[in-house]
Enzyme design. Structure first.
Site, PDB file in Angstrom:
ATOM      1  N   THR A 151       7.444  72.834  56.141  1.00 10.64           N
ATOM      2  CA  THR A 151       8.564  72.204  56.844  1.00 10.64           C
ATOM      3  C   THR A 151       9.387  73.318  57.455  1.00 10.64           C
ATOM      4  O   THR A 151       9.546  74.354  56.818  1.00 10.64           O
ATOM      5  CB  THR A 151       9.467  71.459  55.838  1.00 10.64           C
ATOM      6  OG1 THR A 151       8.716  70.377  55.309  1.00 10.64           O
ATOM      7  CG2 THR A 151      10.733  70.931  56.485  1.00 10.64           C
ATOM      8  N   GLY A 205       7.155  67.863  48.524  1.00  4.18           N
ATOM      9  CA  GLY A 205       8.360  67.045  48.447  1.00  4.18           C
ATOM     10  C   GLY A 205       8.467  66.255  47.156  1.00  4.18           C
ATOM     11  O   GLY A 205       9.553  66.110  46.591  1.00  4.18           O
TER      12      GLY A 205
HETATM   13  C1  SD4 Z   1       7.230  67.067  52.442  1.00  5.24           C
HETATM   14  N1  SD4 Z   1       8.457  69.096  52.144  1.00  5.24           N
HETATM   15  O1  SD4 Z   1       7.045  66.135  53.216  1.00  5.24           O
HETATM   16  C2  SD4 Z   1       7.609  68.368  53.048  1.00  5.24           C
HETATM   17  C3  SD4 Z   1       6.374  69.034  53.434  1.00  5.24           C
HETATM   18  C4  SD4 Z   1       6.455  70.468  53.526  1.00  5.24           C
HETATM   19  O2  SD4 Z   1       6.192  72.567  53.443  1.00  5.24           O
HETATM   20  O3  SD4 Z   1       7.317  71.163  53.432  1.00  5.24           O
HETATM   21  N2  SD4 Z   1       5.880  71.232  53.527  1.00  5.24           N
HETATM   22  O4  SD4 Z   1       7.033  66.993  51.245  1.00  5.24           O
END
Ligand code: SD4
Length: 317
Positions: A151, A205
């Protein structure tokens, strides 16, 4: 007052540099976040955010994004939004709503279109090929479909002392349709209070949410801890707790910035990030878990950067 900004992963760098320039010129921290994250969303070779992001298990790119104003706590989020060019801008617009400020799926898309945000097919040929290849590998090599994530999350501090945070992601790779993670959830994937500081998360997440990690980091900074100490104290004991009581802990990484422009990072996996201030500009760095609940931070090497550039543009067989 100096301006400052921190963002997750190497991919944050170019946008973050634009955000710093904007704030150096007197711009608002919220504009810096939106500009910076849009740059990441628009770049087709980042396969986990915006255009070029990887699709869900059904082949549809579903994106999550959020924005928070640290002066007012105004927060806006979208989850599972498709075919909209810049989810971060929709999230920021939603932060202006007192009611209905977190929209999902079709409703989020309808709001975006009604408010004049640009529609765009977000699935690139390259992302489609990576997805198809990964699907084959899951069967042939017994890989976990969920490996690989990223992300973009950024925190900014402007000349007037205002702080903002934003996130944007296409989520967990091969996620089930409708799945969302921490990135759109206040306190989990992001949090910001201009009187203290802000934090943003990347990683699994499902596990970040178990610890409300961004709120926890800001809360700890509010007790007087430096961003680095707050990150270390929020993240590493929680990783141990998860392993002990849940049996496992996914990979995740957190970044934080305080109201003085000091930053910190904690991670249970190799993690690149970008950070900088008005005086020194932005730098890419590498973090790893260190000894006894600390974080080891090193400058990035040119060899790493070259290999990264090659990897994200390599032909997909
Ligand atoms: C999630 N945190 O949808 C996000 C995905 C992600 O690094 O960060 N990836 O869970």
């Amino acid at each position: 007052m100096t301006v400052a900004m921190i963002g997750t992963w190497r991919m944050a760098y170019e946008g973050l540099s634009q955000g710093l320039d904007l704030m150096q010129a007197g711009g608002h921290s919220g504009d810096a976040i939106e500009t910076a994250i849009k740059a990441v969303e628009d770049y087709p070779f980042f396969k986990s955010v915006g255009y070029g992001g990887l699709p869900n298990a059904n082949g549809l790119v579903e994106m999550d994004a959020a924005f928070m104003d640290g002066d007012t706590f105004a927060t806006g989020s979208v989850a599972g939004i498709s075919d909209i060019k810049n989810p971060i801008s929709v999230a920021r617009k939603l932060s202006g709503e007192h009611f209905n400020s977190f929209l999902v799926g079709q409703g989020a898309g309808e709001y975006a279109v009604l408010n004049g945000f640009e529609r765009k097919g977000m699935l690139t040929e390259r992302a489609q090929k990576i997805w198809a290849k990964r699907k084959r590998e899951i069967v042939e090599k017994n890989l976990s479909p969920y490996d690989g994530h990223d992300t973009v999350g950024m925190v900014s501090l402007d000349q007037s002392g205002s702080m903002s945070v934003g996130t944007s992601t296409s989520g967990l790779f091969m996620k089930k349709p409708g799945r969302t993670g921490d990135s759109a959830l206040v306190g989990d994937g992001f949090y910001c209070d201009s009187e203290i500081g802000g934090a943003a998360a990347t990683g699994l997440g499902e596990d970040i949410m178990k610890g409300c990690l961004c709120y926890e980091i800001v809360r700890l900074m509010g007790t007087g801890l430096s961003p680095q100490a707050a990150c270390d104290q929020a993240v590493y004991p929680f990783v141990e707790k998860l392993k002990r009581r849940y049996g496992k802990a996914g990979e995740f990484s957190l970044v934080a910035l305080n109201k003085n422009g000091d930053w910190g990072v904690a991670t249970n996996v190799e993690f690149t990030f970008a950070a900088g201030d008005g005086e020194h500009g932005a730098k890419i760095m590498m973090a790893n878990p260190g000894e006894n609940g600390t974080t080891k931070i090193e400058p990035i090497t040119q060899a790493w950067l070259d290999a990264y550039e090659k990897r994200i543009k390599a032909p997909i067989e």
